[in-house]
Design a protein around this motif. Structure first.
Motif, PDB file in Angstrom:
ATOM      1  N   GLU A  99       0.915  -1.295   0.145  1.00  0.00           N
ATOM      2  CA  GLU A  99      -0.019  -0.006  -0.001  1.00  0.00           C
ATOM      3  C   GLU A  99       0.921   1.203   0.038  1.00  0.00           C
ATOM      4  O   GLU A  99       0.551   2.245  -0.669  1.00  0.00           O
ATOM      5  N   LEU A 100       2.018   1.132   0.815  1.00  0.00           N
ATOM      6  CA  LEU A 100       2.781   2.591   0.827  1.00  0.00           C
ATOM      7  C   LEU A 100       3.468   2.478  -0.749  1.00  0.00           C
ATOM      8  O   LEU A 100       3.585   3.756  -1.030  1.00  0.00           O
ATOM      9  N   ALA A 101       3.748   1.424  -1.384  1.00  0.00           N
ATOM     10  CA  ALA A 101       4.470   1.517  -2.649  1.00  0.00           C
ATOM     11  C   ALA A 101       3.482   2.061  -3.820  1.00  0.00           C
ATOM     12  O   ALA A 101       3.553   2.488  -4.691  1.00  0.00           O
ATOM     13  N   ALA A 102       2.109   1.505  -3.538  1.00  0.00           N
ATOM     14  CA  ALA A 102       1.221   1.967  -4.300  1.00  0.00           C
ATOM     15  C   ALA A 102       0.622   3.452  -4.291  1.00  0.00           C
ATOM     16  O   ALA A 102       0.431   4.397  -5.058  1.00  0.00           O
ATOM     17  N   VAL A 103       0.935   3.928  -2.823  1.00  0.00           N
ATOM     18  CA  VAL A 103       0.730   5.450  -2.953  1.00  0.00           C
ATOM     19  C   VAL A 103       1.738   6.427  -3.166  1.00  0.00           C
ATOM     20  O   VAL A 103       1.320   7.540  -3.824  1.00  0.00           O
ATOM     21  N   HIS A 104       2.967   5.812  -3.046  1.00  0.00           N
ATOM     22  CA  HIS A 104       4.100   6.399  -3.887  1.00  0.00           C
ATOM     23  C   HIS A 104       4.088   6.582  -5.390  1.00  0.00           C
ATOM     24  O   HIS A 104       4.100   7.488  -5.959  1.00  0.00           O
ATOM     25  N   ALA A 105       3.495   5.522  -5.895  1.00  0.00           N
ATOM     26  CA  ALA A 105       3.247   5.529  -7.382  1.00  0.00           C
ATOM     27  C   ALA A 105       2.295   6.211  -7.537  1.00  0.00           C
ATOM     28  O   ALA A 105       2.299   7.055  -9.109  1.00  0.00           O
TER      29      ALA A 105
END
Length: 322
Positions: A99-105
């Protein structure tokens, strides 16, 4: 009660979601193209393996076709499935990290390419014992281009730009490599995972194959932020994906390893930056002693392939890098 993912999203509430106009236009164009071609499905054109896949010795152990994204199919079909998917629900450390990676994306700056522009991807490859056994270089950089309309590709080979012939039709491969299809993928994680599962034709190993397909799409393409975020969230729905206890070394820098064991002896890792959770690339790690059909003895802990994503951007012509 507020679950972990809800709390995580609330903590990132200041991040503005990406504008949907580009994805809507791409999806509409894709569906129109599909509707025009419903009467006859053309034979899929032959697709050239990316340079790193042709030259890596890891092709001998059976993963190159999937990781390279060159499995020909008769037709990908509509990107949006007809049935309404179940709500996206995931929790735990793996889901929190993705989820953190998705928010960054979702917060990465992005301008959709024009049809005449090209997407450029540069990878640095580090190979292990299999490459050494074949007398291949253990380090190599690959540079490849895809025209944004999906009908032409180019690659730097031995210092010379090689532009492939233009195709009259969009390539029909899995995972998709052309921007129109990628931009039109479902933006619900469960719908996207279902879309991959129904097209992988992989039987009982469907989740393992879906993981490899997502890994390939993240690494080898320039994706709209919403699609990239959806791919990362879909990974959290795949059983068997684990998170490293701490940072691992990835080409001399710390990274979080999100991995899945394949074939019982190797783990395919997706690497994320520990601070920003930006996608960095992928690697293959031996988790059980194994001897390849060619007789190469691999030991537990060996890192056989590292694919470091150096660049991914939109350019005006093949051969350009910025």
């Amino acid at each position: 009660m507020i679950d972990d993912i809800t709390a995580l999203r609330d903590s990132w509430s200041e991040a503005e979601p990406p504008a949907p106009e580009a994805r809507d236009r791409a999806r509409a164009a894709l569906l129109a193209r599909i509707a025009e071609g419903e009467a006859t499905v053309p034979s899929p054109p032959r697709r050239r393996l990316p340079g790193w896949a042709r030259r890596t010795g890891f092709a001998a152990v059976g993963a190159a076709a999937l990781v390279a994204g060159v499995v020909a199919v008769g037709g990908l079909g509509p990107a949006v499935p007809p049935a309404r998917p179940a709500p996206y629900v995931a929790s735990g450390p793996v889901a929190q990290t993705f989820e953190l990676a998705a928010v960054h994306a979702e917060t990465e700056p992005f301008t959709p390419p024009r049809p005449d522009q090209w997407t450029y991807v540069e990878l640095r490859m580090v190979r292990g014992k299999i490459a050494e056994d074949k007398g291949q270089a253990t380090r190599e950089t690959t540079r490849s281009w895809q025209r944004a309309d999906g009908r032409q590709a180019a690659e730097m080979i031995d210092g010379k730009l090689e532009v492939m012939p233009e195709s009259a039709d969009l390539p029909q491969v899995m995972p998709p490599q052309d921007y129109p299809t990628l931009a039109g993928l479902p933006t619900d994680p469960r719908a996207l995972l279902d879309w991959l599962r129904t097209r992988s034709q992989s039987g009982k190993d469907g989740d393992a194959v879906s993981y490899l397909l997502i890994e390939s799409m993240l690494r080898d393409n320039v994706l709209p932020p919403g699609v990239k975020a959806t791919l990362l969230r879909a990974l959290a729905l795949i059983p068997g994906v684990t998170r490293s206890d701490g940072p691992v070394d990835f080409d001399g820098r710390p990274a979080i390893a999100m991995g899945m064991v394949q074939d019982g002896w190797r783990q395919e890792d997706i690497l994320l930056d520990p601070a920003t959770h930006e996608f960095l690339g992928s690697r293959t790690v031996v988790v059980e002693d194994h001897t390849t059909p060619e007789g190469v003895a691999l030991k537990k802990g060996d890192v056989e392939v590292e694919l470091i994503r150096v660049a991914g951007r939109v350019v005006d012509a093949p051969g350009r890098t910025g």
